[in-house]
Motif scaffolding. Structure first.
Motif, PDB file in Angstrom:
ATOM      1  N   LYS A   1       0.799  -1.228   0.000  1.00 56.67           N
ATOM      2  CA  LYS A   1       0.000   0.000   0.000  1.00 56.67           C
ATOM      3  C   LYS A   1       0.835   1.283   0.000  1.00 56.67           C
ATOM      4  O   LYS A   1       0.379   2.323  -0.485  1.00 56.67           O
ATOM      5  CB  LYS A   1      -0.972   0.012   1.187  1.00 56.67           C
TER       6      LYS A   1
ATOM      7  N   LYS B   1       1.358   3.072  -3.337  1.00 59.23           N
ATOM      8  CA  LYS B   1       0.226   3.875  -3.794  1.00 59.23           C
ATOM      9  C   LYS B   1       0.161   5.193  -3.021  1.00 59.23           C
ATOM     10  O   LYS B   1      -0.148   6.250  -3.569  1.00 59.23           O
ATOM     11  CB  LYS B   1      -1.085   3.106  -3.603  1.00 59.23           C
TER      12      LYS B   1
ATOM     13  N   THR C   1      -8.366  -5.110  -4.195  1.00 63.00           N
ATOM     14  CA  THR C   1      -8.997  -4.055  -4.981  1.00 63.00           C
ATOM     15  C   THR C   1      -8.334  -3.894  -6.357  1.00 63.00           C
ATOM     16  O   THR C   1      -8.718  -3.021  -7.134  1.00 63.00           O
ATOM     17  CB  THR C   1      -8.928  -2.705  -4.239  1.00 63.00           C
TER      18      THR C   1
ATOM     19  N   THR D   1      -2.787  -3.096  -7.328  1.00 59.40           N
ATOM     20  CA  THR D   1      -1.442  -3.643  -7.453  1.00 59.40           C
ATOM     21  C   THR D   1      -1.290  -4.371  -8.796  1.00 59.40           C
ATOM     22  O   THR D   1      -0.374  -4.077  -9.574  1.00 59.40           O
ATOM     23  CB  THR D   1      -1.165  -4.622  -6.288  1.00 59.40           C
TER      24      THR D   1
ATOM     25  N   THR E   1       3.245  -9.001  -1.112  1.00 59.96           N
ATOM     26  CA  THR E   1       2.637  -7.705  -0.821  1.00 59.96           C
ATOM     27  C   THR E   1       2.531  -7.383   0.676  1.00 59.96           C
ATOM     28  O   THR E   1       2.107  -6.288   1.048  1.00 59.96           O
ATOM     29  CB  THR E   1       1.205  -7.707  -1.405  1.00 59.96           C
TER      30      THR E   1
HETATM   31  C1  LIG Z   1      -4.211  -4.809   0.204  1.00 59.67           C
HETATM   32  C2  LIG Z   1      -3.385  -6.025   0.078  1.00 59.67           C
HETATM   33  C3  LIG Z   1      -3.364  -6.774  -1.108  1.00 59.67           C
HETATM   34  C4  LIG Z   1      -4.240  -6.455  -2.286  1.00 59.67           C
HETATM   35  O1  LIG Z   1      -3.779  -5.383  -3.048  1.00 59.67           O
HETATM   36  P1  LIG Z   1      -4.776  -4.674  -4.045  1.00 59.67           P
HETATM   37  O2  LIG Z   1      -3.995  -3.639  -4.699  1.00 59.67           O
HETATM   38  O3  LIG Z   1      -5.907  -4.151  -3.212  1.00 59.67           O
HETATM   39  O4  LIG Z   1      -5.264  -5.733  -4.993  1.00 59.67           O
HETATM   40  C5  LIG Z   1      -2.543  -7.882  -1.162  1.00 59.67           C
HETATM   41  N1  LIG Z   1      -1.796  -8.243  -0.113  1.00 59.67           N
HETATM   42  C6  LIG Z   1      -1.796  -7.560   1.041  1.00 59.67           C
HETATM   43  C7  LIG Z   1      -0.948  -8.041   2.161  1.00 59.67           C
HETATM   44  C8  LIG Z   1      -2.587  -6.423   1.174  1.00 59.67           C
HETATM   45  O5  LIG Z   1      -2.599  -5.750   2.334  1.00 59.67           O
END
Ligand SMILES: *Cc1c(COP(=O)(O)O)cnc(C)c1O
Length: 364
Positions: A58, A61, A201, A204, A329
């Protein structure tokens, strides 16, 4: 300067941006895991280390979104998510660092230890935490906040959508693909045939998909759904892709006119299990495996489910001759000590249940 700006100077001049990240994040080979699941050339992109004291996807972004909030002279931001939202926490932490106040508007989800930790951390970061029983109540809550501000002659807060997935937020992941391309050019890894990642969402995945096209790479994306397709439809994904490309081209006409190609965006929906944030057997097996073999922390809501898909495809022999990258992520900075210092009684009543009720069975 970030790689996207280096290549497209018009974007550097026009787009709002505030540096929050420590980039590039590492790429490394997972030899032991790769051998055990039949993926000879397996790599990981460690976006857990994007920033301190809280990383994960996040923050890429937020470099653009909070950049815009500052450019507009805002003093307050408001965002939305489920109770344990990593996005709401990342916003609270990084807005706070920039001297912006933040409001987290939260909806119910299945209970887990990380939900408790993120709630306490959000409060500790100074965010105004608010809990709502459903989407409708949350929306009217947001309206009330705006009216309240207007009534007292103040500016309404800068609104960041769920997951930070507006066309501006997505630009952070277009840049992330340019960053990976540099790492490939520096021989840190070969160009991947496939990139696996969890999809919420979709900001990413969409940003990476735009980057792949703009760089004319051969890589296919495998976004693994972790919530119901009704929530983020393929039409919505297509629209977010188009809006983001339009934004980039409006600010630098040299940016290529790329379009969404479903043949290169291979969405998987077999790993959602019983729904968003409900841990699954397969997901938790992936969490344990990644921990034991490579000492990587994954989670039950997002990254475990995404990695379970990669592991199963590997074991079925589908990835034998391919270069595969897992885009991790999940925040990798340890924040558990911070959270211990706050008492949940200071949170609003609707959020107490996460501390008073048990966590879900697979998280015990
Ligand atoms: C928010 C999140 C995602 C998803 O990312 P998006 O851009 O919303 O698809 C994936 N992994 C983790 C750990 C997240 O916090």
């Amino acid at each position: 300067m970030i790689p996207l700006f280096k290549k497209y100077r018009g974007l550097e001049e026009a787009l709002p941006y505030v540096g929050l990240c420590d980039l590039p994040t590492p790429v490394r080979r997972l030899e032991t895991m790769g051998r055990s699941i039949g993926v000879e050339q397996l790599y990981i992109k460690e976006d857990g280390y994007t920033a301190r004291p809280f990383g994960g996807n996040k923050v890429r972004k937020l470099e653009f979104l909070l950049g815009e909030a500052i450019r507009q002279g805002m003093t307050e931001v408001m965002t939305f998510g489920f109770a344990g939202s990593n996005h709401a926490l990342a916003t609270a932490v990084h807005a706070g660092k920039l001297g912006l106040k933040s409001i987290s508007m939260l909806m119910p989800q299945a209970n887990a230890h990380y939900v408790r930790r993120n709630l306490l951390m959000g409060r500790m970061a100074g965010a105004e935490m608010r809990g709502y029983p459903d989407f409708k109540k949350m929306s009217s809550g947001a309206r009330n906040v705006r009216w309240g501000r207007r009534l007292t002659g103040r500016k309404a807060p800068y609104v960041i959508p769920p997951g930070g997935s507006s066309s501006l937020g997505v630009v952070g992941f277009v840049n992330a693909m340019f960053e990976l391309k540099q790492q490939i050019d520096n021989s840190e890894m070969p160009e991947p045939d496939k990139i696996y990642l969890p999809m919420g969402t979709a900001g990413t995945a969409v940003g990476l998909a735009i980057g792949i096209k703009a760089l004319s790479m051969k890589t296919k994306l495998v976004p693994v759904r972790i919530m119901d397709p009704d929530f983020i439809s393929i039409e919505r994904i297509r629209r977010l892709f188009a809006e983001t490309v339009q934004k980039l081209r409006a600010n630098d006409s040299m940016f290529p006119r790329v379009s969404f190609d479903p043949e290169e965006y291979l969405v998987r929906d077999e790993y959602i299990g019983d729904g968003y944030a409900v841990f699954s057997e397969k997901g938790m097996e992936a969490v344990r495996s990644a921990q034991e073999t490579e000492n990587i922390d994954l989670d039950g809501t997002y990254t475990g489910k995404g990695f379970a898909c990669l592991m199963e495809d590997g074991r079925q022999g589908k990835l034998k001759d391919e270069v595969v990258l897992y885009w991790n992520t999940l925040n990798a900075r340890d924040i558990s000590n911070h959270a211990k210092e706050v008492d949940y009684q200071g949170l609003p009543k609707p959020l107490h249940r996460y501390f008073e009720e048990d966590v879900q069975p697979l998280d015990r």
